[in-house]
Design a protein around this motif. Structure first.
Motif, PDB file in Angstrom:
ATOM      1  N   GLU A 168       0.860  -1.185   0.000  1.00  0.00           N
ATOM      2  CA  GLU A 168       0.000   0.000   0.000  1.00  0.00           C
ATOM      3  C   GLU A 168       0.891   1.227   0.000  1.00  0.00           C
ATOM      4  N   TRP A 219       0.898   5.557   0.091  1.00  0.00           N
ATOM      5  CA  TRP A 219       0.122   6.741   0.451  1.00  0.00           C
ATOM      6  C   TRP A 219       0.833   7.985  -0.063  1.00  0.00           C
ATOM      7  N   ARG A 224      -4.129   7.233  -2.318  1.00  0.00           N
ATOM      8  CA  ARG A 224      -3.763   5.932  -1.774  1.00  0.00           C
ATOM      9  C   ARG A 224      -3.873   4.895  -2.885  1.00  0.00           C
TER      10      ARG A 224
END
Length: 95
Positions: free
Chosen positions: A66, A68, A73
């Motif tokens: 993931e 950011w 995101r």
């Protein structure tokens, strides 16, 4: 669990799944309300899908990642056989 539908039909079971959307009558009734309040728009747009991972420089040690950024995101995760699901969100405002 016992459910009586508007037409009088009765259904019984061990669980009840109410998948009736954003303006869920099921969720409203569980909260003791006739209807839910209008949702508050979060100013976030979301996308999701899948991709084939073959030939991509993905780190084999990890089955997901993931990332950011400021208001953004992006993430992905392994769903088997070299395929990955992805999701992305961005605060772009209404499209």
């Amino acid at each position: 669990m016992r459910v009586v539908f508007q037409n009088g039909t009765l259904a019984e079971g061990d669980i009840f799944i109410g998948a009736d959307g954003l303006y869920s009558n099921v969720r409203a009734r569980l909260q003791g309300k006739e209807r839910l309040e209008l949702p508050i728009y979060s100013d976030t747009n979301c996308w999701q899908g899948y991709f084939e991972g073959a030939g991509l420089p993905l780190n084999k040690r990890y089955s997901w990642a993931e990332y950011w950024g400021k208001g953004d995101r992006f993430g992905y995760f392994d769903i088997s056989s070299g395929r990955f699901s992805f999701y992305s969100g961005s605060q772009l405002g209404a499209i």
